[in-house]
Scaffold this motif. Structure first.
Motif, PDB file in Angstrom:
ATOM      1  N   VAL A  39      -9.446  -4.234  -4.930  1.00 56.10           N
ATOM      2  CA  VAL A  39      -9.427  -5.636  -4.511  1.00 56.10           C
ATOM      3  C   VAL A  39      -8.030  -5.968  -3.976  1.00 56.10           C
ATOM      4  N   ASN A  40      -7.999  -6.516  -2.753  1.00 57.75           N
ATOM      5  CA  ASN A  40      -6.713  -6.787  -2.112  1.00 57.75           C
ATOM      6  C   ASN A  40      -5.790  -7.660  -2.960  1.00 57.75           C
ATOM      7  N   ASP A  41      -6.350  -8.699  -3.602  1.00 54.61           N
ATOM      8  CA  ASP A  41      -5.497  -9.604  -4.387  1.00 54.61           C
ATOM      9  C   ASP A  41      -4.836  -8.886  -5.558  1.00 54.61           C
ATOM     10  N   VAL A  42      -5.536  -7.927  -6.121  1.00 59.02           N
ATOM     11  CA  VAL A  42      -4.962  -7.151  -7.224  1.00 59.02           C
ATOM     12  C   VAL A  42      -3.823  -6.283  -6.689  1.00 59.02           C
ATOM     13  N   THR A  43      -4.067  -5.637  -5.555  1.00 56.18           N
ATOM     14  CA  THR A  43      -3.025  -4.787  -4.955  1.00 56.18           C
ATOM     15  C   THR A  43      -1.809  -5.640  -4.603  1.00 56.18           C
ATOM     16  N   SER A  52       3.565   8.182  -3.565  1.00 60.27           N
ATOM     17  CA  SER A  52       3.897   9.115  -2.494  1.00 60.27           C
ATOM     18  C   SER A  52       2.896   9.081  -1.347  1.00 60.27           C
ATOM     19  N   ASN A  53       1.672   8.585  -1.607  1.00 68.56           N
ATOM     20  CA  ASN A  53       0.663   8.578  -0.543  1.00 68.56           C
ATOM     21  C   ASN A  53      -0.152   7.287  -0.483  1.00 68.56           C
ATOM     22  N   VAL A  54       0.396   6.194  -1.017  1.00 68.96           N
ATOM     23  CA  VAL A  54      -0.361   4.934  -1.024  1.00 68.96           C
ATOM     24  C   VAL A  54       0.463   3.820  -0.372  1.00 68.96           C
ATOM     25  N   TYR A  55      -0.195   3.066   0.516  1.00 69.55           N
ATOM     26  CA  TYR A  55       0.487   2.070   1.342  1.00 69.55           C
ATOM     27  C   TYR A  55      -0.235   0.730   1.288  1.00 69.55           C
ATOM     28  N   PHE A  56       0.483  -0.313   1.708  1.00 76.89           N
ATOM     29  CA  PHE A  56      -0.079  -1.660   1.737  1.00 76.89           C
ATOM     30  C   PHE A  56       0.249  -2.292   3.076  1.00 76.89           C
ATOM     31  N   LYS A  57      -0.720  -3.048   3.619  1.00 78.94           N
ATOM     32  CA  LYS A  57      -0.468  -3.701   4.908  1.00 78.94           C
ATOM     33  C   LYS A  57       0.177  -5.054   4.668  1.00 78.94           C
ATOM     34  N   ASP A  58       1.341  -5.229   5.228  1.00 76.43           N
ATOM     35  CA  ASP A  58       2.074  -6.476   5.099  1.00 76.43           C
ATOM     36  C   ASP A  58       1.623  -7.411   6.219  1.00 76.43           C
ATOM     37  N   ASN A  75       4.110  -8.954   9.012  1.00 81.75           N
ATOM     38  CA  ASN A  75       4.582  -8.252  10.213  1.00 81.75           C
ATOM     39  C   ASN A  75       3.600  -7.164  10.654  1.00 81.75           C
ATOM     40  N   ASN A  76       2.438  -7.129  10.019  1.00 84.29           N
ATOM     41  CA  ASN A  76       1.402  -6.140  10.346  1.00 84.29           C
ATOM     42  C   ASN A  76       1.878  -4.706  10.177  1.00 84.29           C
ATOM     43  N   ARG A  77       2.895  -4.505   9.345  1.00 81.47           N
ATOM     44  CA  ARG A  77       3.360  -3.131   9.120  1.00 81.47           C
ATOM     45  C   ARG A  77       2.686  -2.564   7.867  1.00 81.47           C
ATOM     46  N   THR A  78       2.463  -1.286   7.892  1.00 76.18           N
ATOM     47  CA  THR A  78       1.927  -0.614   6.711  1.00 76.18           C
ATOM     48  C   THR A  78       3.097   0.050   5.992  1.00 76.18           C
ATOM     49  N   VAL A  79       3.358  -0.408   4.780  1.00 75.26           N
ATOM     50  CA  VAL A  79       4.540   0.082   4.063  1.00 75.26           C
ATOM     51  C   VAL A  79       4.139   0.751   2.756  1.00 75.26           C
ATOM     52  N   SER A  80       4.945   1.701   2.346  1.00 70.96           N
ATOM     53  CA  SER A  80       4.702   2.362   1.073  1.00 70.96           C
ATOM     54  C   SER A  80       4.775   1.314  -0.041  1.00 70.96           C
ATOM     55  N   ILE A  81       3.848   1.377  -0.980  1.00 72.68           N
ATOM     56  CA  ILE A  81       3.850   0.376  -2.053  1.00 72.68           C
ATOM     57  C   ILE A  81       5.065   0.566  -2.951  1.00 72.68           C
ATOM     58  N   GLY A  82       5.317   1.799  -3.330  1.00 68.11           N
ATOM     59  CA  GLY A  82       6.496   2.085  -4.152  1.00 68.11           C
ATOM     60  C   GLY A  82       7.357   3.102  -3.427  1.00 68.11           C
ATOM     61  N   GLU A  83       8.221   3.764  -4.175  1.00 64.58           N
ATOM     62  CA  GLU A  83       9.012   4.840  -3.582  1.00 64.58           C
ATOM     63  C   GLU A  83       8.128   6.085  -3.430  1.00 64.58           C
ATOM     64  N   LYS A  84       8.440   6.903  -2.443  1.00 64.01           N
ATOM     65  CA  LYS A  84       7.660   8.130  -2.277  1.00 64.01           C
ATOM     66  C   LYS A  84       8.092   9.189  -3.302  1.00 64.01           C
ATOM     67  N   ARG A 138      -6.619  -3.759   2.738  1.00 62.78           N
ATOM     68  CA  ARG A 138      -5.177  -3.908   2.943  1.00 62.78           C
ATOM     69  C   ARG A 138      -4.398  -2.731   2.362  1.00 62.78           C
ATOM     70  N   SER A 139      -5.077  -1.778   1.780  1.00 58.77           N
ATOM     71  CA  SER A 139      -4.328  -0.600   1.330  1.00 58.77           C
ATOM     72  C   SER A 139      -4.758   0.630   2.118  1.00 58.77           C
ATOM     73  N   VAL A 140      -3.882   1.608   2.119  1.00 61.48           N
ATOM     74  CA  VAL A 140      -4.124   2.849   2.850  1.00 61.48           C
ATOM     75  C   VAL A 140      -3.773   3.989   1.901  1.00 61.48           C
ATOM     76  N   VAL A 141      -4.660   4.972   1.816  1.00 67.71           N
ATOM     77  CA  VAL A 141      -4.352   6.150   1.000  1.00 67.71           C
ATOM     78  C   VAL A 141      -4.383   7.359   1.934  1.00 67.71           C
ATOM     79  N   GLU A 142      -3.268   8.039   2.040  1.00 66.61           N
ATOM     80  CA  GLU A 142      -3.216   9.269   2.836  1.00 66.61           C
ATOM     81  C   GLU A 142      -3.548  10.443   1.921  1.00 66.61           C
ATOM     82  N   THR A 143      -4.019  11.527   2.498  1.00 67.06           N
ATOM     83  CA  THR A 143      -4.295  12.689   1.657  1.00 67.06           C
ATOM     84  C   THR A 143      -2.982  13.370   1.267  1.00 67.06           C
ATOM     85  N   VAL A 144      -3.055  14.092   0.180  1.00 65.92           N
ATOM     86  CA  VAL A 144      -1.896  14.869  -0.267  1.00 65.92           C
ATOM     87  C   VAL A 144      -1.484  15.848   0.834  1.00 65.92           C
TER      88      VAL A 144
END
Ligand SMILES: *[C@@H]1O[C@H](CO)[C@@H](O)[C@H](O)[C@H]1NC(C)=O
Ligand SMILES: *[C@@H]1O[C@H](CO)[C@@H](O)[C@H](O)[C@H]1NC(C)=O
Ligand SMILES: *[C@@H]1O[C@H](CO)[C@@H](O)[C@H](O)[C@H]1NC(C)=O
Ligand SMILES: *[C@@H]1O[C@H](CO)[C@@H](O)[C@H](O)[C@H]1NC(C)=O
Ligand SMILES: *[C@@H]1O[C@H](CO)[C@@H](O)[C@H](O)[C@H]1NC(C)=O
Ligand SMILES: *[C@@H]1O[C@H](CO)[C@@H](O)[C@H](O)[C@H]1NC(C)=O
Ligand SMILES: *[C@@H]1O[C@H](CO)[C@@H](O)[C@H](O)[C@H]1NC(C)=O
Ligand SMILES: *[C@@H]1O[C@H](CO)[C@@H](O)[C@H](O)[C@H]1NC(C)=O
Length: 567
Positions: free
Chosen positions: A140-144, A162-168, A171-180, A207-213
């Motif tokens: 759920v986006n609100d939880v993220t 390391s592989n999870v992102y959130f859309k801000d 500015n429409n940028r996809t940024v890492s949620i935490g540190e990689k 609003r989240s993005v998960v890349e593969t390992v």
């Protein structure tokens, strides 16, 4: 030769396996007492040690109805503080780790909107050194967004995604949620390079993005991070089952650079106690467990221990059984805060009294001590099916939507969240020919593997079979986990009498009614899968009544308990 040790004490609030020493104080006032436990063995301390929690799913009050797991977050806080003191005294590094899924599964985490408003701040008291995100933070986006804005900042560079992102959206940028990744040195000199990955999870909010390992390890940042530092140990934390491919891929990638560096892996997600030895220098542990490792630069040995989640276990290991030295002011405060929050949010309000135990996996789903039997034979017919149905109902659910047992006795709103945190609506398709209905369950169960992607694993949870038997057996041994892993059978800190375990099919249903036409009532979660299958079998599209009725898979329990289990 330099010798270091790593011990991972893993405590899972959610996943099972508890046992206790003597008669402890109750943590939450309404928790049942702790039964007696057999003798515990001291933890072998290493130079580097980890305490690990995973898949806590909001169970910060502990398991009120299972004395063996009745510690709460306040007790756990005191445990971490006392263990840190002990580590300092022993001059060993001790790191505390969480590997995600802090939402969905308990009233304390799920009663607010967004979920986590009460429970996430409580977790920030725990002196975690590194954390990572779980799939239940991403549905759920609100939880993220709450994690991004209010939880992650507390941990600064120690929240690893390391592989999870959130859309801000600003500015429409996809940024890492935490540190990689992060690199740090423990108080006693251990240089740690740490990563935090999530399994290849697809059902996240938009609003989240998960890349593969695999994608991440091919990016420059990964190789750069490995070569920029000179760690003593690499710590891979992940909301990933220990035996999932992701960890093997990561270890291979690290081994290209460091053929023999010790790698300590802390996994999660599948809610089992497990420990895996990947190569002579890499081993992992998962969920409520304790893991201990000895290693030197060219020779590594691993050991592990799985602790049960209760005060007696904490007191035994952290303050040598001297209870007067255990509690902390903050710990007591957390305990009281949890109690007050449960009361304020009516989570502890008793709705009714269950006449017997009903088990998730400790009973055959076809028998009357199974929670699925209860749902199919009583809850759905009495609460969900309406009198004006055209035909007899066929109820169809994904088994992963049910998450816990029901114990004989008081049933509270909190038990509703524990059983069914997902709030699925019911849908209905009328007048389906019996010969088509007959074919549904076998085909769905074959396809069922795909559902596991939701992360609603058919847990390997083992729970007391019967509260009475449980108490009678206390002098002997407590029912619970009997873990076998790559290191043998001596991992459980408390020796348990094993509890039966039944593998659940992905889908459950009642017997197909004998009428020519049948009305199918099912959880909305399986809507598209069912419709596709019906189309395949009948070559037509069916009209779906959505929602059918006004209760959900959660609220049906409130209605049922109030109506049929009231004293
Ligand atoms: C973000 O993208 C959406 C859709 O493309 C657009 O409508 C919106 O204006 C963009 N916002 C910003 C801040 O650029
Ligand atoms: C994102 O998901 C929300 C519901 O979770 C939905 O309302 C919204 O339309 C979706 N946005 C896009 C761009 O798909
Ligand atoms: C490695 O450890 C084993 C068991 O602890 C020991 O027998 C062996 O001699 C060690 N090897 C080296 C090279 O240190
Ligand atoms: C327990 O701890 C208290 C406080 O540090 C101390 O006074 C007491 O002697 C200890 N008891 C035992 C049995 O060691
Ligand atoms: C106890 O909890 C309250 C409410 O969260 C907080 O205001 C207070 O500072 C806490 N005290 C301690 C010692 O943690
Ligand atoms: C449950 O099933 C058992 C055996 O199948 C039977 O003896 C018992 O009477 C049943 N109990 C209820 C409440 O139906
Ligand atoms: C069934 O529904 C699908 C999607 O809504 C549509 O593409 C298809 O044409 C329909 N088929 C029939 C046979 O009605
Ligand atoms: C739900 O349905 C029941 C009866 O079917 C009715 O009494 C109740 O008011 C309904 N609740 C809502 C919120 O519509």
């Amino acid at each position: 030769m330099r010798v270091l040790c790593i011990a991972t004490f893993v405590i899972a609030f959610n996943s099972v396996g508890c046992h206790v020493i003597g008669l402890g104080k109750r943590q939450q006032d309404d928790a049942i007492a702790t039964p007696g436990i057999s003798e515990l063995r001291p933890l072998p301390w290493g130079k580097v040690n980890f305490i690990h929690t995973t898949d806590t799913h909001g169970w910060l009050e502990g398991h009120l109805l299972e004395g063996a797991y009745n510690g709460d977050l306040g007790d756990f806080y005191s445990f971490t503080m006392r263990m840190k003191q002990k580590a300092r005294h022993l001059q060993r590094d001790l790191f505390i780790v969480d590997t995600g899924d802090t939402h969905d599964g308990n009233g304390l985490s799920d009663v607010t909107s967004p979920r986590g408003k009460l429970s996430q701040p409580l977790l920030t008291h725990i002196p975690y050194d590194i954390l990572t995100i779980g799939n239940h933070e991403l549905y759920v986006n609100d939880v993220t967004q709450d994690v991004v804005e209010n939880f992650r900042p507390h941990w600064k560079d120690r929240y690893l995604t390391s592989n999870v992102y959130f859309k801000d959206l600003n500015n429409n940028r996809t940024v890492s949620i935490g540190e990689k990744y992060t690199y740090f040195e423990g108080e006693f000199g251990t240089r740690v390079l740490a990563y935090g990955f999530l399994f290849d999870f697809r059902s996240h909010g938009n609003r989240s993005v998960v890349e593969t390992v695999r994608h991440e390890i091919e990016q420059d940042w990964f190789l750069d991070s490995l070569t920029a530092h000179e760690p003593d140990i690499i710590t891979l934390i992940g909301h990933i089952g220990l035996r999932f491919n992701e960890f093997y891929i990561l270890i291979d990638a690290i081994r290209n650079v460091y053929p023999t560096i010790p790698i300590a892996i802390l996994g999660g997600h599948t809610h089992i106690r497990d420990s895996v030895k990947y190569d002579p220098w890499a081993a992992g542990i998962e969920s409520g467990r304790y893991f201990e490792t000895d290693f030197s630069k060219d020779n590594v040995t691993f050991a592990r221990r799985y602790l049960d989640q209760n005060r007696q276990t904490y007191i035994y290991h952290s303050v040598d059984n001297n209870e007067t030295e255990f509690d902390t002011e903050v710990g007591r405060n957390i305990t009281n805060t949890i109690f007050d929050l449960r009361k304020e949010n009516s989570l502890s309000t008793i709705l009714g009294y269950a006449p017997q135990d009903y088990y998730l996996t400790a009973a055959d789903p076809k028998t009357n001590s199974s929670v699925f039997h209860l749902i199919m034979q009583e809850v759905l017919p009495k609460i969900v099916a309406k009198e004006d149905l055209k035909n007899p109902p066929y109820f169809l659910l994904n088994s992963g939507g049910v998450r816990y047992d029901v114990y004989k006795g008081a049933f509270s709103k909190d038990n509703m969240y524990q059983l069914s945190p997902f709030e699925d609506e019911f849908f209905c398709i009328e007048n389906v020919p019996r010969e088509i209905v007959l074919r549904l369950l076998p085909i769905l169960n074959k396809e069922g593997e795909a559902l596991k992607k939701r992360g609603v694993w058919p847990y390997n949870e083992r729970v007391p079979q019967d509260q009475q038997a449980y108490l009678h057996q206390q002098e002997v041994r407590t029912p619970g986990y009997a873990t076998t892993d790559d290191f043998g059978t001596d991992g459980d800190d408390t020796v348990h009498v094993p509890i039966p375990y039944f593998d659940l099919p992905a889908f459950v249903a009642n017997d197909v009614p004998s009428t020519a036409f049948i009305d199918i009532i099912y959880a909305d979660f399986i809507d598209s899968q069912l419709q596709d299958l019906l189309f395949q079998l009948s070559h037509k599209n069916w009209t779906v009544i959505k929602p059918y009725g006004n209760v959900t898979s959660s609220t049906m329990w409130v209605d049922f308990a109030s109506k049929y289990w009231s004293p």
